[in-house]
Design a protein around this motif. Structure first.
Motif, mmCIF file in Angstrom:
data_model
loop_
_atom_site.group_PDB
_atom_site.id
_atom_site.type_symbol
_atom_site.label_atom_id
_atom_site.label_comp_id
_atom_site.label_asym_id
_atom_site.label_seq_id
_atom_site.Cartn_x
_atom_site.Cartn_y
_atom_site.Cartn_z
ATOM 1 N N ALA A 119 -12.836 5.290 -4.702
ATOM 2 C CA ALA A 119 -11.226 5.896 -4.657
ATOM 3 C C ALA A 119 -11.055 6.505 -5.868
ATOM 4 O O ALA A 119 -10.125 7.368 -5.932
ATOM 5 C CB ALA A 119 -10.659 4.632 -4.474
ATOM 6 N N LEU A 120 -11.446 6.040 -7.030
ATOM 7 C CA LEU A 120 -11.084 6.435 -8.348
ATOM 8 C C LEU A 120 -11.429 8.027 -8.316
ATOM 9 O O LEU A 120 -11.178 8.782 -9.216
ATOM 10 C CB LEU A 120 -11.374 5.768 -9.446
ATOM 11 C CG LEU A 120 -10.993 6.179 -10.841
ATOM 12 C CD1 LEU A 120 -9.262 6.100 -10.705
ATOM 13 C CD2 LEU A 120 -11.298 5.502 -12.203
ATOM 14 N N GLY A 126 -8.916 10.582 4.811
ATOM 15 C CA GLY A 126 -9.039 9.286 5.253
ATOM 16 C C GLY A 126 -9.707 9.208 6.683
ATOM 17 O O GLY A 126 -10.525 10.196 6.693
ATOM 18 N N TYR A 127 -9.053 8.425 7.381
ATOM 19 C CA TYR A 127 -9.257 8.742 8.762
ATOM 20 C C TYR A 127 -8.541 9.568 9.377
ATOM 21 O O TYR A 127 -7.045 9.389 9.284
ATOM 22 C CB TYR A 127 -9.116 6.985 9.214
ATOM 23 C CG TYR A 127 -10.074 6.000 8.858
ATOM 24 C CD1 TYR A 127 -11.188 5.862 9.654
ATOM 25 C CD2 TYR A 127 -9.860 5.566 7.635
ATOM 26 C CE1 TYR A 127 -12.068 4.795 9.121
ATOM 27 C CE2 TYR A 127 -10.829 4.421 7.178
ATOM 28 C CZ TYR A 127 -11.988 4.422 8.000
ATOM 29 O OH TYR A 127 -12.938 3.314 7.427
ATOM 30 N N ASN A 128 -9.025 10.261 10.066
ATOM 31 C CA ASN A 128 -8.406 11.450 10.939
ATOM 32 C C ASN A 128 -8.839 11.675 12.264
ATOM 33 O O ASN A 128 -9.839 10.944 12.765
ATOM 34 C CB ASN A 128 -8.812 12.602 10.044
ATOM 35 C CG ASN A 128 -8.301 12.899 8.709
ATOM 36 O OD1 ASN A 128 -8.865 13.211 7.830
ATOM 37 N ND2 ASN A 128 -7.162 12.438 8.258
ATOM 38 N N GLN A 144 -6.116 16.194 9.067
ATOM 39 C CA GLN A 144 -6.640 15.912 7.793
ATOM 40 C C GLN A 144 -5.794 15.170 6.776
ATOM 41 O O GLN A 144 -4.399 15.013 6.966
ATOM 42 C CB GLN A 144 -7.286 17.345 6.899
ATOM 43 C CG GLN A 144 -6.230 18.362 7.187
ATOM 44 C CD GLN A 144 -6.797 19.712 6.803
ATOM 45 O OE1 GLN A 144 -8.101 19.903 6.929
ATOM 46 N NE2 GLN A 144 -5.776 20.731 6.747
ATOM 47 N N GLY A 145 -6.385 14.916 5.570
ATOM 48 C CA GLY A 145 -5.559 14.388 4.653
ATOM 49 C C GLY A 145 -5.936 12.884 4.516
ATOM 50 O O GLY A 145 -6.358 12.170 5.402
ATOM 51 N N ARG A 146 -5.393 12.272 3.356
ATOM 52 C CA ARG A 146 -5.708 10.828 3.185
ATOM 53 C C ARG A 146 -4.830 9.891 3.862
ATOM 54 O O ARG A 146 -4.000 9.337 3.157
ATOM 55 C CB ARG A 146 -5.789 10.767 1.613
ATOM 56 C CG ARG A 146 -6.555 9.153 1.206
ATOM 57 C CD ARG A 146 -6.757 9.252 -0.209
ATOM 58 N NE ARG A 146 -5.509 9.509 -0.968
ATOM 59 C CZ ARG A 146 -5.657 10.018 -2.279
ATOM 60 N NH1 ARG A 146 -6.834 9.666 -2.787
ATOM 61 N NH2 ARG A 146 -4.549 10.322 -3.020
ATOM 62 N N PRO B 102 -2.742 5.619 -2.771
ATOM 63 C CA PRO B 102 -3.901 6.115 -3.296
ATOM 64 C C PRO B 102 -4.371 5.275 -4.334
ATOM 65 O O PRO B 102 -3.971 4.504 -4.981
ATOM 66 C CB PRO B 102 -3.424 7.567 -4.110
ATOM 67 C CG PRO B 102 -2.069 7.610 -3.389
ATOM 68 C CD PRO B 102 -1.502 6.296 -2.916
ATOM 69 N N VAL B 103 -5.939 5.314 -4.255
ATOM 70 C CA VAL B 103 -6.866 4.521 -4.957
ATOM 71 C C VAL B 103 -6.911 3.030 -4.496
ATOM 72 O O VAL B 103 -7.737 2.704 -3.773
ATOM 73 C CB VAL B 103 -6.876 4.352 -6.611
ATOM 74 C CG1 VAL B 103 -7.722 3.721 -7.370
ATOM 75 C CG2 VAL B 103 -6.807 5.915 -7.127
#
Lengths: 556, 407
Positions: A119-120, A126-128, A144-146, B102-103
């Protein structure tokens, strides 16, 4: 990377489960009446290692797509019901989950993620939502995208996909809303926004005519999952079908009728089970699957069978069964002539100066001012309009229980609006049922020291349909509020105020004529006892469908 | 530059020696640092061994002798548990509303190689620190994504309110299967070599006696008292009844640890413990005096005491003495030097009441604990720089100097 196609073909034998027969259907009407058992044959569809879950039946009835973790991560496989062959559809690195078919059976839509960094170190996606040909081939990314985009489902037009996602949340809350994306991709649009922590709308499932849908909802980490019905063109005005005394999620609407199947649990159940609900009447049944837990039912295209996952073998495997019919049973409601009813006004017919009370107490009301009457309801819009009940009888509840039930449509613009209240000597705001200026409903009673004790609705009330509000002060001093028979989370205790004969009972405004109800009031009743959840629900489901005839589900 | 480097080497060597000494000295005044590596996730790579090492080195600057490493968030585990979920797993269960920050929302502690707890145990030993676990007495950390797989799979054990509403945020200790599951989680930790198991009753994740109206507990109450239980969950008789189940669990846990054949210290943390009263009982069914009496716990950790704003340090001292007097040597006691202030009785609150600097207060609180006869201090929680460099220096100097040994 994610692989696709029909590689690694493996065959599986259908295993007829030997101890079939324990399929008992504990049928429960709204009044929790048990009915005789119905036999049904349980057939095991998948075997082997790992868990096979989240199955979906193809529109032609020949195949079932499901997710499996037999190789570690979640992959999608397809089971051919004629040849019994199981074939990977989307497999390899990453997780592929929550598959659903396109209406023409040519595509499978699903949620997918593959992480190759910590993650860092940074993750772009993420899940799309992805789309893959049902016969195999390269998958196509739709979002798309986190984000966590999951539980996608095709609309009847085959061109639009709804999915659940944490997109667009404010203040770092972990809310989940419903979004839509075209099969051609593009920026997703929000369909139904949920705000706040642990508030979610998950897994939309559409009625056969495509006008209505059901989804699972939760409103906070102390809440339980509930099933909501709504119109596709008015998703925010949903009706909560199941109560918080149970936990129900993952609805699937029968392709041919009015019945929903979902996963559910209610106190006393041995574990998770499959529940059936008639979206039109609210009738319900729990399918008792015997050993193990049963979850995630999905219908065959003819609506006669369900595929589900059960863990009686130690891991979740897929099974199917013939779907039993829900027997006819009238919903429970308060009986006419109820001696505990101390007031009942119905505003279906316009009157000028007096409103007749149909309760045994004959607490006829005086109409003040000139309220507006329209479509079977009254509105206390012009200043001075209200209903007063002189010398109201039966409202001296002492320290006992009482209930106020009203059918209202909330004002379009949220504002403080009094539905009904009772004023007592030295206790001017003795009890009240009202809508606050944030659009939420409240019911309050008082402590023995006359301190406020209130219960609040979980959400602002819908403004484009009526709701049945029921406020209850029970015998031990709890104040509770139900919306359409669904108990709301914010309740209060210590409401042990002793009520003698009232100074006045007022409907439509505060005791002094302020806070007029600028929404619509259809019906109001007061009882000198508690009402059950079923009584609190009343005829609200029938009203929900009656107010939107074009969306009313029809039997085949 | 050279000067700084030499200084760093000296400090590190000093830390190493001090820590090594502590591990072998039973009379060493303990500095137990609670570590939630999730809170370091934006600073160090908490999914990698190197990041874990960096976290421990930062924490060690407090003079820590024991590390109480957080094993979970709610009932999602932060290591490769064979029997529970980890929080990234929430993304794959549609019943959970996933954490999405995030993170934080995207760490995958359940997949981290090497296994986090095993690695931390190894790194602690390498540094002469006692490896322990900070295990909150909760199954949800106030959020749906922290609900574990056991809870999700066993609705029949869920807690229940007096009004008959089930809640997945807690499975009841009244069910033997629940206890078995918890003990199996303990086995996973013991297998990894932890030497201290610290149960924190401050973090209950929203649970309390109000969620114990489950059938076995209600039936037992009826049998014992001949009447239905009160609907008021703060009723003292009800809370005492619920506490029986917590005590029963602690007995089983105590016996289980003894049977493991490994010397694992069992510590419990109690919030609002002094001035003595019923708050722990009402809040979380914690009948800690009974646990001490039955010698179920090795160490009693004071999460915080309710000190008087008009006489902060004096009333703190009186509260420490009250607890130590009650314990009367039957177990060890650690007193708080708490940077967290959610209790409103941590260092920031002392600062407000006294006008003193944090490092002065840290020193004063450590001396109070030492003088009262406590066996150590507990630091809740050591995050990145929340105990400032000056505070870390003060704590390290004092606990390796004047307060090095238990009085």
């Amino acid at each position: 990377m994610q692989s696709s196609g029909w590689r690694g073909r493996r065959r599986e034998t259908w295993a007829r489960y030997p101890c079939v027969l324990g399929w008992i259907v504990g049928l429960l009407g709204l009044a929790n009446v048990a009915v005789p058992a119905l036999g049904a044959e349980l057939v095991q569809l998948t075997t082997g290692p790992g868990n096979d879950t989240e199955a979906a039946w193809s529109p032609d009835g020949q195949r079932i797509v499901f997710q499996t973790d037999r190789d570690g991560t979640l992959d999608l496989h397809i089971l051919d019901l004629a040849t019994k062959a199981r074939t990977p559809l989307a497999a390899g690195l990453g997780h592929a989950a929550f598959p659903a078919w396109s209406p023409d059976g040519k595509w499978v839509v699903y949620s997918y993620a593959c992480f190759t960094k910590t993650a860092l170190e940074g993750q772009e996606d993420g899940y799309n939502v992805f789309l893959i040909p049902a016969t195999g081939g390269p998958p196509r990314r739709l979002t798309q995208g986190r984000y966590r985009d999951y539980c996608p489902a095709f609309l009847a037009d085959g061109k639009t996909i709804w999915f659940s996602s944490d997109r667009g949340v404010k203040d770092k809350s972990n809310a989940v809303s419903l979004h839509a994306v075209s099969v051609d991709g593009g920026e997703p649009k929000v369909v139904l926004r949920r705000e706040g922590s642990d508030r979610a709308a998950v897994q939309a499932s559409f009625s056969p005519d495509g006008r209505s849908f059901a989804y699972g909802t939760i409103s906070g980490f102390r809440d339980n999952w509930r099933i909501v019905l709504a119109r596709v063109d008015r998703p925010a005005d949903g009706y909560v079908l199941t109560e918080a005394q149970g936990c129900f999620y993952g609805p699937r609407w029968s392709p041919v009728g009015t019945v929903l199947a979902c996963t559910g649990f209610r106190l006393g159940d041995p574990g998770w089970g499959v529940w059936l609900f008639d979206a039109q009447t609210g009738r319900r049944a729990r399918l008792d699957s015997g050993q193990g837990q049963s979850r995630s039912p999905a219908w065959s295209p003819d609506g006669r069978r369900l595929v589900l996952e059960n863990n009686r073998s130690g891991t979740y495997k897929l099974y199917c069964l013939q779907t039993p019919e829900l027997p006819e049973a009238p919903p429970a409601s308060t009986s006419p002539g109820d001696r505990s009813q101390v007031l009942h006004y119905c505003f279906a017919k316009r009157t000028d100066t007096a409103i007749a009370d149909s309760s045994p107490r004959s607490n006829h009301g005086h109409i003040r001012g000139t309220p507006i009457w329209q479509e079977g309801a009254i509105r206390f819009g012009p200043p001075g309009a209200s209903i007063a009940i002189p010398n109201a009888k039966g409202f001296d509840f002492g320290n006992g229980a009482f209930a106020v039930r009203a059918v209202v449509k909330a004002p379009e613009q949220p504002q403080f609006a009094m539905i009904a209240m009772g004023e007592y000597p030295g206790n001017r705001l003795g009890w009240q049922l009202y809508i606050a200026d944030d659009g939420r409903a409240w019911f309050n009673s008082r402590t023995t020291e006359l301190a406020y004790r209130g219960a609040r609705s979980d959400e602002p009330l819908p403004t484009r349909r009526s709701v049945t509000l029921t406020g209850i002060r029970d015998a031990v001093g709890n104040a509770r509020l139900y919306v359409d028979g669904s108990l709301q989370q914010a309740a209060a205790s210590g409401a042990l105020c002793v009520y003698g004969p009232p100074v006045q009972v007022r409907i439509g405004t505060q005791y002094n004529g302020t806070a007029p109800l600028l929404g619509w009031l259809y019906d109001i009743a007061v009882y000198s006892r508690e009402l059950s959840a079923e009584e609190a629900r009343g005829d609200s489901l029938a009203r929900f469908w009656a107010e939107q005839p074009s969306a009313r589900p029809k039997k085949p | 530059m050279m000067h700084q480097w030499v200084g760093t080497v000296i400090v590190m060597a000093y830390l190493g020696l001090a820590s090594l000494a502590s591990a072998s000295d039973p009379q060493r005044f303990e500095v137990a640092a609670w570590v939630d590596h999730f809170d370091f996730a934006t600073v160090f790579d908490s999914e990698k061994a190197e990041g874990l090492s960096q976290i421990l080195d930062h924490v060690r600057e407090t003079g820590a002798t024991t590390i109480l490493w957080r094993n979970c968030g709610g009932s999602t585990m932060r290591y490769q548990s064979r029997i529970e979920a980890h929080h990234h797993g929430s993304q794959l269960d549609k019943r959970r509303i996933a954490e999405n920050r995030p993170v934080y929302g995207w760490v995958r502690y359940g997949e981290t190689q090497p296994d986090i707890i095993a690695e931390v145990v190894r790194l602690c030993r390498q540094r002469g620190l006692r490896p322990g676990i900070h295990w909150p007495f909760e199954e949800t950390h106030w959020a749906g994504w922290t609900i574990g797989q056991f809870n999700l799979e066993h609705p029949q054990y869920w807690g229940q309110t007096a009004q008959g509403q089930p809640w997945w945020g807690r499975v009841s200790l009244a069910y033997p299967a629940v206890i078995r599951h918890k003990l199996a989680l303990v086995d996973e930790l013991v297998e990894r070599g932890v030497e201290v198991l610290f149960l924190d009753f401050s973090r209950t994740g929203g649970w309390g006696p109000g969620y114990e109206y489950v059938e076995p507990v209600v039936s037992a109450y009826r049998e014992k008292f001949g009447e239905a239980p009160p609907t008021d969950p703060k009723d003292l008789r009800w809370c005492r009844h619920v506490s029986e189940y917590v005590t029963r669990y602690l007995r089983q846990l105590h016996d289980h640890l003894k049977a493991s054949g490994r010397p694992v210290e069992l510590a419990v943390g109690i919030p609002g413990i002094a001035p003595l009263g019923d708050e722990p009982l009402v809040r979380c069914g914690a009948d800690w005096r009974r646990w001490v009496e039955e010698r179920l716990v090795d160490t009693l950790v004071i999460n915080h005491v309710t000190w008087d704003r008009k006489a902060p340090l004096e009333s703190t001292q009186a509260a420490y003495r009250e607890v130590l007097c009650t314990v009367a040597g039957r177990c060890r006691v650690w007193c708080p030097v708490q940077q967290y202030n959610y209790s409103t009785y941590g260092i920031p609150a002392y600062q407000e009441a006294t006008g003193k600097k944090p490092e002065e207060l840290a020193e004063a609180l450590t001396r109070l604990a030492h003088q009262a006869g406590a066996h150590g201090i507990s630091l809740e929680c050591v995050d990145y720089n929340n105990y400032s460099p000056a505070v870390r220096d003060a704590l390290r100097r004092l606990t390796s100097g004047a307060c090095r040994q238990v009085r």
